[in-house]
Design an enzyme around this catalytic site. Structure first.
Site, mmCIF file in Angstrom:
data_model
loop_
_atom_site.group_PDB
_atom_site.id
_atom_site.type_symbol
_atom_site.label_atom_id
_atom_site.label_comp_id
_atom_site.label_asym_id
_atom_site.label_seq_id
_atom_site.Cartn_x
_atom_site.Cartn_y
_atom_site.Cartn_z
ATOM 1 C CG HIS A 1 -29.343 -13.066 -27.056
ATOM 2 N ND1 HIS A 1 -29.306 -14.442 -26.894
ATOM 3 C CD2 HIS A 1 -30.345 -12.633 -26.245
ATOM 4 C CE1 HIS A 1 -30.239 -14.805 -26.035
ATOM 5 N NE2 HIS A 1 -30.876 -13.739 -25.633
ATOM 6 C CG ASP B 1 -26.465 -15.627 -28.179
ATOM 7 O OD1 ASP B 1 -26.074 -14.763 -27.383
ATOM 8 O OD2 ASP B 1 -27.623 -16.082 -28.179
ATOM 9 C CB SER C 1 -33.562 -14.876 -24.640
ATOM 10 O OG SER C 1 -32.585 -14.569 -23.687
#
Lengths: 733, 733
Positions: free
Chosen positions: A710, A678, A603
């Site tokens: 995600h 995602d 991320s």
């Protein structure tokens, strides 16, 4: 007192073979969350709840009340007879007693079966009431002090009231009612807010029809299908949010008469104790001006603006108001306007003109109510847990002892003094008894696998230990993470690092090093918890001959506003400078091979990983970037614009860390891994980066998890870390 | 005769540095199509055309007619003065003379500028006519013997007639008019068919509204956008096709009154020379029954079924009718009903009852016209090029000399005898003069880089050489591919293989081997052309120490129907058995390391690669599969059902080679590479395979080219082969 030994393994209903002492190496199946044997490394746990001021241990088979004087346990509920009674009444299946609760002030237990909420009289030993669960709905939110509920079906809100369902909203596709809004920023995580007495339901209603769809694709259907997802990207048209108040008795709904919801955030909905007022912390799209506004919950009319706060960078309200249980006119407001999240007492009965005044963290504020700062210092309040009304104390947690942990404290609202509660050198998670006199105190540290104590909040009562869990990792010869501090790139700020070395570490050897990085706001990698927060993968890699290093750079959380907002408008830049201080430190140790330094993160950490691979391409040989942000212009409005403003107003900042523009700088081996669906860092980030690399003639590697979002969870996570490990084994070792 | 030396380099307007003789190693930039210096390895080329029976060399700067008696060249057009003349007349920019054509029977040249078609009088040296091009349209199809045109805009058909545009169809989205239908199967590659005299336009009109969309995603827009693509998957609802006939003079359109177009294919549209009739070869969805049907082009009424053919496996019509220029009642029909594509003369003036009779390739046929087989033998006709009306001869090409090449032949339609034309041991591409007396004969072989001759079709005239190109590869010490045959897995059939060894090959060494595979129908990898058809990558890999091997297994093309259709309903199975014979052969050579065998292929070859990696997972260590079919149920109706029937009617066949079901068998290193917007083997193939591997705990590698379709072209191809090479270097070498 009999030994409490309900281990997570039995809770999960899994067979747990005794772990042989001689076993030395652990696989990713043990060390990764989702692994088949990960539970075997989890410390023991005890489920507890409060029955007024009495602590209750809630196990699968029984619930036992603990005598606070002598620690004796008395079984008050046993699964089998209850199960039979409930089944005979046709009220569904009761599968365990772990989540039993108690009716306030009554000797009654609340039991959840798969179909009903069942009220059981502990004295009479019979079922007094039962309420069927509304099944097949989403976001079910029970009424406080009652058994009605509000919930969503599709994109609309419904209420079950006195056994009858009615529909509250009737909005077309493109709208969402009763669900979380503003992409879960500003502490928002739900969309249904019962009033304190349960007579009214406030709810979010969001018009997303003007927001562009991101075309997600489901590749698991007979022919792939489109799954459009409203995704407002930085600088683009955003949704509009409304706050409704529904009266289930009259079935009437009103909407708050707020300012134009275009480019406005409605955050932190709070009710007044008498249900007559509702409070919203409203924020402009630029997120640099917050206003606490009071509305009439019957008419929706605005009553007053109670407080305003501005900051040249951003203001980020994250906590609803907390009213004092003994005085409906006073509430606690939380703000980091003085640099750290602190508590301010505001009095509705003492309105004032107020003047705009400077705050020490660089912003300004206007107090329209008499306001008293309750806590201060270079530490922050993490949570208000509750109150002790008899002593007029607030019970909460803070980072006062160390930014690496939460410690309980009691704050006397009469004299403003506060004191810490419980064992100091640990990270605590607490649950307060009804009166506020006791906490069940669950704490861990690098040296404490898990302790659960019952502690008196007055700091004087005897502490009773419910559980001292052993660390299952202790039976293996595993690497022990260590922590320390180095100076940030600003030369002043202390940064915490964690280093995990192979268990057979030899300081004269040269080891390959992997930096695990996150680096973004709202996260902290190094904590005073088991292994200082090191993941199972850190341990695994160290066990396989790597030095694993993590540094919480400026921009990360729990260190205050100025520590965080130095990254404003240039996400990535200061963070990387700090990470390079970490690299300097690693090199200075003498045991890290400077030609074998790798980096991995997910991320924001994927963004950092990719950015580091491109920016310091002579330093980092191998990187694995997961779900990365590649270009902040492709990230959503709320988070993105808070830290970066818009692409239009901050073109240099967006360009500076748009990694597609630097795809040609890739020299080392970089694998990017994403969830193919995602919805947070949409696949376009990575796809545009791959395209840029192809055009620039560089060769990143890529993998994707179809159907995953995600993060990879469950078995996919084991597959993922097998994959990541192999990449470092292939190219870094 | 002056030396002809127009090299592709100057045609491409690129600067070509002289290649130093001492340069020994070639990079992928030279060896891969799309590479910056790939042109430097291309043999010289000469552009030519016919002016009646006179050959003309068309260069960038000039066009020169060749005297067939003495070979002398006379420049008849020069770019600069023409360019000026045309510019002065405001008729656009003439950038070269390579595509000049000549008006039949007149001393006039047809020149194409960027805006006009210009008619230039060679005698008067002036412009006699000019026609503006219709710009910004698609599928522009010029009228034969005229300057009108038909074209499409969006999904509809338009005609420009006498300088005025009119719209022919007005169909909504979901329909396509004037474009190729049936996903380009059955030899279909366009949707506009002018009648021979240019008075009528036949066109395809396809209703796709009932076909499911495949959700392709464009990730290059500000926010990714959906690009829905109608994709009928095997067994699912398919489109419906109609054939319209438009009369531009009256602006009237009729549609052929065919049978219900549901699950019916309308292929190989042919006009009668008098334009009164139109012929369609129609096929049922099961593709095992073809019917040649004659329609009235004025009314659309069906006139007659002229010919029918069935086969227990499939019938695959691929060629429209060819009418004899000297007899409008006779046409040539092509079919492989006797095992190989051969020519049959049918006579419209001799209708007959006919009876269903057996054909030697296993099918049946019904001749409703008197039919004469013109060619026969275990070889196939590849192309009808034209006729010599004076000698009543047909000029075509066939595989009579070898299945690895095409040779020109002349077939006397009076006596049925045929003779081969030109140099025997080469692969020819020919262009026929107006009368049919001469061909411009462009041929190559393993030993001939490229020769271009002018050859008399009577087999007697003197052959004149226009170009003897040298092979630029000769200046390097490059590997020389060799070919041979081995027996197929059936023990009977000869299969051709090609092997490319390092140029410093030492038979006592053990080399890693890479098998490059295609293996599907309609393609042949080994041909008697330069390097026996080996790609630049084969050469590159051999140059880097690999043995590169390719085998045209059963199922591939140019070997006849039975060779091809043995794979029916089980695509992959027989093909792999043959490939394993190739592996046996490789091992038997003694110079291939059996522990270092890799495989690479694209499309059907990607399917074969993945299948081989899973099925023979102890043999193949490394594979790179491009754009693979993973599950035939995800492939389109026309191609898929021809070879596999439907998933409902052939569940075992579909299951047997559904590679997702065998994802757990992956042991070696397999990288799958796809175009992220592949409309042929849609991304779902690979995504579902990755998901299956994740679930099974196996670890394929993956890469995707955003924005690319089924193949990587241009610079992306160099990137691709750099990537593929690196994978073998990392894991196989």
């Amino acid at each position: 007192m009999k030994k409490l030994s309900i281990i997570l393994g039995t809770i999960c209903m899994m067979a747990l073979p005794a772990m042989a002492q001689e076993k030395k190496t652990l696989t990713l199946e043990e060390l990764i969350l989702g692994g088949n044997r990960n539970f075997s490394l989890q410390p023991e746990y005890v489920f507890t709840t409060w029955w007024g001021d009495k602590p209750v241990i809630t196990d699968v088979e029984s619930a036992s009340v603990i005598n606070l004087k002598n620690g004796e346990q008395t079984t008050i509920l046993t699964l089998e007879p209850l199960k039979k009674l409930i089944k005979d009444e046709g009220l569904g299946n009761l599968s365990h007693l772990m989540s039993v609760e108690f009716v306030k002030g009554q000797n009654k237990a609340i039991l959840q079966t798969n179909t009903h909420t069942v009220i059981y009289d502990l004295d009479k030993k019979n079922i007094t009431e039962s309420y069927p669960l509304v099944l097949g709905v989403q976001n079910r939110t029970p009424q406080p002090n009652g058994y009605n509920s509000a919930y969503t079906k599709g994109n609309n809100l419904y209420v079950m009231w006195d056994g009858k369902e009615h529909q509250v909203t009737n909005d077309p596709e493109g709208w969402l009612c009763g669900q979380s809004v503003h992409r879960n920023e500003f502490g928002i995580n739900n969309g249904i807010f019962w009033s304190p007495k349960g007579n009214l339901v406030a709810f979010y209603r969001m018009d997303q029809s003007m927001v562009t769809d991101y075309p997600q694709v489901n590749t698991s259907t007979r022919i792939s299908t489109l799954v459009p997802d409203k995704y407002p990207m930085a600088g683009m048209t955003s949704h509009k949010v409304y706050v409704g108040i529904h009266n289930p008795a009259t079935q009437k709904t009103i909407y708050l008469k707020t300012a134009d919801p275009t480019d406005r955030y409605f955050t932190n909905i709070s009710w007044s104790p008498d249900e007559k007022n509702i409070f919203i912390i409203e924020l402009n799209r630029d997120q640099n001006h917050a206003e606490l506004i009071q509305y009439n919950s019957e008419t929706g009319e605005k009553i007053a603006t109670l407080y305003e706060e501005t900051h040249p960078k951003y203001v980020e309200p994250e906590y609803p108001l907390t009213f004092l249980p003994w005085d409906d006119s006073k509430f606690i407001y939380q703000t980091q306007r003085e640099g750290y999240n602190h508590l301010f007492l505001m009095d509705l009965n003492q309105p004032q003109q107020g003047i705009w005044k400077d705050c020490s963290a660089g912003g300004k504020c206007l107090e329209k109510l008499k306001t008293t700062q309750l806590t201060k210092g270079n530490w922050l309040v993490k949570e208000i847990v509750g109150f002790n009304s008899s002593t007029k104390e607030l019970i909460g947690t803070s980072t006062e002892v160390s930014p690496l942990q939460s410690n309980p404290f009691a704050l006397n609202l009469t004299n403003g003094k506060h004191r810490l509660i419980g064992f100091l050198n640990a990270n605590h998670s607490i649950s307060l008894s009804e009166s506020g006199k006791y906490i069940i105190d669950n704490y861990t540290s690098a040296n404490i696998a898990r302790n659960i104590d019952i502690v008196s909040t007055n700091g004087k009562g005897k502490t009773m230990n419910l559980l001292t869990a052993s660390n299952p990792m202790d039976q293996y010869n595993l690497p022990k993470p260590e922590i320390g501090t180095i100076k940030a790139a600003d030369g002043v700020t202390d940064l915490y690092y964690r280093i995990t070395k192979p268990s057979d570490f030899d300081p004269n050897k040269k080891y390959p090093a992997v930096i695990y990085v996150y680096g973004g706001p709202h996260a902290q990698m190094i904590t005073n918890t088991r292994n200082y927060g090191a993941s199972g993968w850190d341990i695994y890699m160290a066990n396989h001959g790597y030095v694993v290093f993590t540094l919480d750079n400026r921009g990360s959380s729990n260190r205050g506003l100025l520590f965080e907002n130095c990254t404003f408008r240039n996400l990535g830049t200061e963070e990387m400078k700090d990470q390079m201080k970490g690299v300097e430190f690693l090199k200075s140790t003498g045991f890290v091979d400077p030609d074998r330094i790798g980096v991995h993160g997910w991320s924001f950490g994927g963004f950092m990983t990719t950015n580091l691979m491109l920016t310091y391409n002579d330093i980092f040989k191998v990187g694995v970037a997961g779900g990365p942000v590649i270009n902040w212009a492709l990230y959503e409005v709320m988070y993105g614009e808070r830290y970066m403003d818009t692409p239009e107003s901050n073109p240099e900042g967006y360009k500076g860390n748009n990694l597609t523009l630097r795809a040609g700088d890739l020299k080392g081996k970089l694998q990017i891994i994403i969830g193919a669906n995602d919805p947070v860092c949409v696949p376009q980030h990575t796809m545009s980066f791959l395209r840029a690399c192809i055009d620039a003639g560089t060769q990143p590697d890529f993998f994707t998890y179809p159907g995953d979002e995600h993060n990879m969870r469950g078995r996919d996570r084991v597959h993922l870390y097998t994959r990541i490990t192999q990449y470092f084994e292939d190219y870094l070792k």
